[in-house]
Enzyme design. Structure first.
Site, PDB file in Angstrom:
ATOM      1  N   THR A 133     -14.066 -14.536 -38.165  1.00  0.00           N
ATOM      2  CA  THR A 133     -14.441 -14.104 -39.508  1.00  0.00           C
ATOM      3  C   THR A 133     -15.891 -14.502 -39.726  1.00  0.00           C
ATOM      4  O   THR A 133     -16.201 -15.696 -39.793  1.00  0.00           O
ATOM      5  CB  THR A 133     -13.543 -14.743 -40.579  1.00  0.00           C
ATOM      6  N   LYS A 158     -11.415  -8.596 -44.484  1.00  0.00           N
ATOM      7  CA  LYS A 158     -10.984  -9.990 -44.332  1.00  0.00           C
ATOM      8  C   LYS A 158     -11.493 -10.847 -45.494  1.00  0.00           C
ATOM      9  O   LYS A 158     -10.772 -11.728 -45.984  1.00  0.00           O
ATOM     10  CB  LYS A 158     -11.477 -10.562 -43.006  1.00  0.00           C
ATOM     11  N   LYS A 187     -15.912 -21.883 -45.335  1.00  0.00           N
ATOM     12  CA  LYS A 187     -16.874 -21.020 -44.646  1.00  0.00           C
ATOM     13  C   LYS A 187     -16.686 -19.572 -45.057  1.00  0.00           C
ATOM     14  O   LYS A 187     -17.643 -18.855 -45.358  1.00  0.00           O
ATOM     15  CB  LYS A 187     -16.703 -21.199 -43.135  1.00  0.00           C
TER      16      LYS A 187
END
Length: 292
Positions: A96, A171, A239
């Site tokens: 990701t 995502k 993150k």
């Protein structure tokens, strides 16, 4: 069968690569730490000495590493995949990372004749082990069709979302819900505890109705038990949430719920819980409720 290369054998990458072996794909692996690669070698994988070597001998190269700079390093850095890129090679990044950087990497690979799919996943370590991941894909239809059997060895729900970067954007949308759901679960469970209710019974009751969610059913009991072993680490969600907030700023999209979740997880990280599972957020709500 296609020769598959797999770079990154962490919590997610190792079981994903094992599922590729189970499906019969010839597999070459690379990992910065030797132990994880040796474990795959014992199962029949070949161990390469660099990402470039992986790409040189494989038809499809999968990367599953931690963050945007890591993907840039293994694909575009010295000894990286790009040095062996050629027509016919497909690179699938299942990390990701930044959608913008994804598009840049895809362009660099295209200059060498290779195609790229961005294919981040959802489902955590459980989905990785069981081969039931949800895989959100961006990139060319031709590369998607060619690599679908490879993706099906690792996931159950696989959707081509659009051009390069679309998988990463999907995502990030997923992480908006993940963070919001976890925040709601923790708030609910602390409210229940403060009210004198049996939290396990609350989970059992609510899991059958409209309030149910994957987080409630799978992570709620762990949060109540104080089991903070990571399926997905706090620092990794953070993150991702930074990427969400950055993308939201670029598009002028208000993300109030995500912003609050991000700040609450900031406090958890500051307390030294970055390596705990995301269900550790309950500690923050317990403290706010005077339960600690």
């Amino acid at each position: 069968m296609k020769r598959i290369g797999f770079i990154g054998l962490g919590i997610m990458g190792r079981p994903m690569s094992q599922n590729l072996l189970k499906a019969g794909f010839p597999l070459t692996v690379y990992n910065r730490s030797k132990g994880a690669a040796d474990a795959l070698a014992a199962l029949g994988a070949r161990v390469a000495s660099s990402p470039r070597e992986v790409a040189a001998e494989c038809d499809v190269v999968i990367t599953m590493v931690t963050d945007t700079p890591d993907v840039e390093q293994v694909i575009l850095g010295p000894g990286g995949v790009v040095e062996a890129a050629r027509k016919g090679l497909v690179v699938i990044d299942m990390s990701t990372i930044s959608p913008k950087v994804t598009r840049m990497i895809s362009g660099r690979l295209a200059e060498a004749g290779a195609q790229m799919l961005d294919a981040p996943v959802s489902g955590g370590d459980k989905g990785a082990r069981e081969g039931t991941l949800t895989i959100m894909v961006g990139g060319p239809q031709s590369a998607f069709d060619e690599c679908l059997p490879v993706l099906q060895a690792m996931g159950k729900k696989i959707v081509l979302m659009g051009e390069s970067g679309s998988g990463q954007l999907t995502k990030l949308a997923n992480q908006i819900l993940v963070a919001g759901n976890m925040m709601g679960v923790c708030e609910c469970l602390v409210f229940s505890r403060k009210a004198g209710l049996d939290q396990k019974k609350v989970i059992d009751s609510l899991s059958a109705g409209a309030a149910s969610s994957w987080s409630l059913v799978n992570l709620g009991p762990k949060a109540v038990d104080g089991d903070f072993a990571p399926g997905f680490k706090v620092k990794l969600l953070q993150k991702d949430l930074k990427l969400v907030m950055s993308a939201g700023d670029e598009m002028n999209v208000a993300l109030p719920n995500t912003s609050v979740a991000h700040q609450l997880y900031n406090s958890l990280e500051a307390a030294g819980s970055g390596d705990d599972g995301t269900q550790a957020l309950i500690r923050v709500f317990e403290e706010l409720a005077g339960l600690k």
